[in-house]
Design an enzyme around this catalytic site. Sequence first.
Site, PDB file in Angstrom:
ATOM      1  N   CYS A 258       0.816  -1.228   0.000  1.00 29.99           N
ATOM      2  CA  CYS A 258       0.000   0.000   0.000  1.00 29.99           C
ATOM      3  C   CYS A 258       0.849   1.277   0.000  1.00 29.99           C
ATOM      4  O   CYS A 258       0.668   2.160  -0.847  1.00 29.99           O
ATOM      5  CB  CYS A 258      -0.991  -0.013   1.159  1.00 29.99           C
ATOM      6  SG  CYS A 258      -0.259   0.142   2.816  1.00 29.99           S
ATOM      7  N   HIS A 307      -2.721   1.426   6.791  1.00 27.10           N
ATOM      8  CA  HIS A 307      -3.087   1.337   5.369  1.00 27.10           C
ATOM      9  C   HIS A 307      -3.221   2.734   4.792  1.00 27.10           C
ATOM     10  O   HIS A 307      -3.676   3.665   5.457  1.00 27.10           O
ATOM     11  CB  HIS A 307      -4.395   0.573   5.178  1.00 27.10           C
ATOM     12  CG  HIS A 307      -4.665   0.239   3.741  1.00 27.10           C
ATOM     13  ND1 HIS A 307      -3.934  -0.697   3.043  1.00 27.10           N
ATOM     14  CD2 HIS A 307      -5.553   0.755   2.843  1.00 27.10           C
ATOM     15  CE1 HIS A 307      -4.376  -0.782   1.802  1.00 27.10           C
ATOM     16  NE2 HIS A 307      -5.350   0.101   1.646  1.00 27.10           N
ATOM     17  N   HIS A 319      -5.878   1.921  -4.369  1.00 23.82           N
ATOM     18  CA  HIS A 319      -4.881   1.377  -3.445  1.00 23.82           C
ATOM     19  C   HIS A 319      -4.448  -0.024  -3.846  1.00 23.82           C
ATOM     20  O   HIS A 319      -5.027  -0.649  -4.731  1.00 23.82           O
ATOM     21  CB  HIS A 319      -5.447   1.370  -2.017  1.00 23.82           C
ATOM     22  CG  HIS A 319      -6.641   0.477  -1.815  1.00 23.82           C
ATOM     23  ND1 HIS A 319      -7.006  -0.016  -0.584  1.00 23.82           N
ATOM     24  CD2 HIS A 319      -7.572  -0.018  -2.690  1.00 23.82           C
ATOM     25  CE1 HIS A 319      -8.081  -0.759  -0.683  1.00 23.82           C
ATOM     26  NE2 HIS A 319      -8.448  -0.779  -1.958  1.00 23.82           N
TER      27      HIS A 319
END
Length: 345
Positions: A258, A307, A319
């Site tokens: 990520c 994240h 993402h």
Amino acid sequence: MASHRRPKQPNSAYATVLSATAVAAVAMSSQTASADPLPDPNKKGAQAQVDRLYEEATQATEKYNGAKERADTLQKEVADLQDTAARKQAGLNDLRAQLGSVATAQYRSGGIDPSVQLLLSSDPDAFLTSAAGMERLTARQSQTLQQFLSQQQVLQQQRTLASTKLKELQENRTELSDKKRLIQGKLAKAQRLLNTMTAEERASRAAEEERANRSSDRADLGNQASASQRASAAFAAAQSRVGMPYVWGATGPSSFDCSGLTSWAFRQAGISIPRTSQAQAGAGTRINSMSDMRPGDLIIMRTDLSHVGFYAGNGQILHAPKPGAQVRYESIARSGMPFMWGVRF
């Protein structure tokens, strides 16, 4: 609201292969099932546990990324210190040669000055305790001697600091190794769970990933503009990576985790941002309200800030979500991860 036209994705054959193998895309799939006992592999339980293991692996990945970033920084600091020490040693050698010339000249004229003898001995610092000997040196020789002793002290400090940094680097590398084993263990356990599923269950999971990818293809991002040219450029770079696989620790250009995706994208825009999601959460300008987010802003997810992705507009995030998945657009509301705040550059 206008439908968003995304950049062309990788060719269909590549996407098909990724979709068909999504459930098997973990780093340690070759490991056996003997490492630890498996929970009850009924469909609902196994699916939930695999998802939980993937989430835990992604959280551990950000900790690994932070440790690796520190290791890389320490490695550079150690190299710089060692290089500086080598240059200072060369300078000391030159000064020692000059002082050796003084000793030679004094010997030829009737003996070596005791102060120079002390300097050239195995313990030149002892000269400082014999200040009276300085009177027997010329002003130029005295200056050279003081310069030698001063640089010798600085060199010792450099070497001590380098030694401390090396020890810290070794400890950091041990931490890296531990975190790597943790991640690989979770991915291997997830793979063993997947292996317990029937062919029909695995096909169902693969079909779920395919639906997520098709939904990404049809994502309606609206037509809101980015807050800055650099955010727009970084977002465009990330959009060009749609369809690339998630790989833990990867920073592109063909696979990402990520924060690897977000840091890579900003580099393409000529901007350096921190490597990890937690560090990225503390950079730039914080945006506390989802309603104030603009495409290209970073969106920080999960309470532990583990994240990160790009706000893509119209309630969507771009993402690299998890192992076995591709870089894609998803609804923030359906991601299952709480929104913490946004970051604007």
